[in-house]
Motif scaffolding. Structure first.
Motif: not given
Length: 505
Positions: A263-267
């Protein structure tokens, strides 16, 4: 009679005159020759390519000797350096590289190793008429151990291709660059490239398990170990990581490849001051911990550049500074909870006034494109004076402010962005065309500023041709003397990538 044949009957002075005229007048779009822009650099006492040399190369590499249409090999990616090589050799194997170097060493023919030619300091193109040895055809995956995550491949493998290959085995490569679609792993190792996820995976000095390199005399140095631990003698591979092709030509590497995040998330966040950026970084390390994989920043001029030159829209309102945070891990709900807790804290405390989070691939790619395409956008302004330095975080953005004050209206813009996570600032100044007046205003002031604050004049791009004379700003005289002794030991005839990394002997 072609240019190579003409070389046979010319002395070095006449050759230089012909090459300058030929490359200056063939088309207006060509970049000024490096030997013209930097007249203080003199061609070494190297041999000149003869018809007999071409014939020998043809026997060694049938059908893979290029003598026409070499502009792409002579000009660097930034279009700021250009050589006048008349010959490009494209080997497919270590044995062929060995044969080439053995011959060139005997004839004292200077060579420049070249991978994807994405370097930013003039290290991968000739300065004069050095023979280009391209690794484009050395692009085979040799082996993969899925259990240990150890990959062995030839030096000419494109970084993105390796990443795609590893993805099939749920692995990833521990380096990620904006140029990954073109750069070669051999060049990455030779320049000790850093990239955006050094914060998570560390440098190539820790991820390269072994390598194979051909020395100047054609001897093959086989240190292609796949072991995580090997405490026998000197760790010779470390000499070649970051040597920029001056000690030998890397032909194969073995890499430690971690598991690919599930899983990858970007803020993407907006901040009012650079001190706030640093405060957010501190909180991210504390609250995101093991899932933090990248922490990047851009200033307002970076965003203006993105909008004007790349026509990309920002997902948030305008701010003086922007932060891009990436998290990655193996448990989506756990990682998402950590990221939400972090965002709730930084926004609740007033460190961040606006932001957005992306978990879908297209949105993640859009946010990353604003950061990774900045180098491309800078070229739209004309000429780019490009610097990457390491600085203590307390002095990090001060260099950008100092250069804006110093250059003023002399330049189109001064842009600062980079890897806060490892103290690497990318400083870029642009103008419609190259200006000696602007360059004199930048150097050596910029390097003096960095040295006074105990920084490094090169964080990840290397020294190449452009920075070699400033090495003393980061290294002591005794250290440089030792480097020169090492160079002389490995390459007595000095044929490997001359005029690069070290000052003149």
């Amino acid at each position: 009679m072609n240019s190579v044949k003409r070389c046979c009957i010319m002395n070095r002075t006449v050759l230089q005159t012909i090459l300058v005229r030929q490359f200056q007048t063939s088309t207006r779009r060509l970049v000024e020759l490096t030997s013209v822009r930097y007249p203080n650099v003199k061609r070494g006492q190297y041999g000149i390519v003869q018809n007999s040399d071409i014939a020998t190369f043809e026997r060694l590499l049938p059908g893979r000797v290029l003598t026409d249409s070499l502009e792409g090999y002579n000009t660097d990616w930034l279009k700021t350096c250009r050589g006048a090589s008349q010959v490009v050799l494209r080997p497919k194997s270590t044995e062929e590289v060995s044969g080439i170097l053995k011959y060139c060493n005997e004839k004292k023919l200077a060579v420049v190793p070249q991978g994807g030619n994405t370097g930013l300091v003039g290290g991968s193109v000739p300065v004069f008429d050095e023979i280009v040895i391209s690794t484009q055809l050395m692009n085979k995956i040799i082996s993969l151990d899925e259990i240990s995550g150890t990959l062995v491949c030839q030096a000419g493998c494109v970084l993105a291709s390796i990443e795609d290959y590893l993805s099939n085995y749920k692995l990833t490569i521990p380096i990620d660059l904006g140029a990954k679609g073109s750069c070669h792993i051999g060049g990455n190792v030779a320049t000790n490239a850093g990239g955006v996820r050094l914060l998570r995976y560390g440098s190539l000095h820790g991820n390269v398990l072994g390598l194979e390199a051909v020395l100047a005399d054609g001897e093959v140095m086989d240190c292609l170990s796949t072991l995580r631990k090997d405490n026998t003698g000197y760790d010779l591979k470390q000499l070649f990581i970051g040597s920029e092709g001056t000690l030998g030509i890397i032909t194969a590497v073995s890499l430690n490849c971690p598991q690919k995040p599930q899983t990858v998330s970007v803020a993407f966040l907006g901040c009012q001051s650079f001190q706030t950026v640093l405060d957010v970084f501190k909180e991210s390390r504390h609250r995101l911990g093991e899932v933090l994989s990248a922490f990047e920043f851009m200033d307002s001029q970076s965003m203006t550049l993105v909008k004007e030159n790349l026509k990309l829209a920002s997902p948030i309102e305008d701010f003086p500074y922007y932060v891009l945070i990436e998290t990655s891990g193996s448990n989506g709900s756990h990682d998402e909870e950590k990221l939400n807790d972090f965002l709730e804290h930084v926004m609740g405390s007033g460190l961040v006034e606006d932001g957005t989070v992306a978990t879908e691939l297209t949105k993640i790619q859009h946010i990353w494109s604003m950061r990774e395409r900045l180098a491309e956008g800078l070229l739209h302004d004309g000429y780019c004076y490009k610097y990457d330095v390491s600085l203590p975080l307390s002095s990090f953005y001060g260099l950008v402010e100092a250069m804006r004050e110093r250059l003023g209206a002399m330049v189109t813009r001064v842009v600062g962005y980079g890897h806060v996570g490892d103290g690497n600032l990318h400083l870029n100044l642009t103008s419609p065309e190259y200006s000696t007046e602007v360059m004199d205003k930048i150097e050596p002031f910029l390097y003096d500023w960095v040295a006074e604050r105990k920084g490094s004049i090169s964080a990840e791009h290397g020294l190449g041709f452009k920075k070699r004379e400033f090495i003393y700003h980061s290294k002591s005289k005794s250290a440089v003397v030792l480097m020169k002794q090492i160079k002389k030991t490995f390459d007595p005839n000095m044929i490997l990538n001359p005029y690069k990394v070290l000052p003149d002997f």
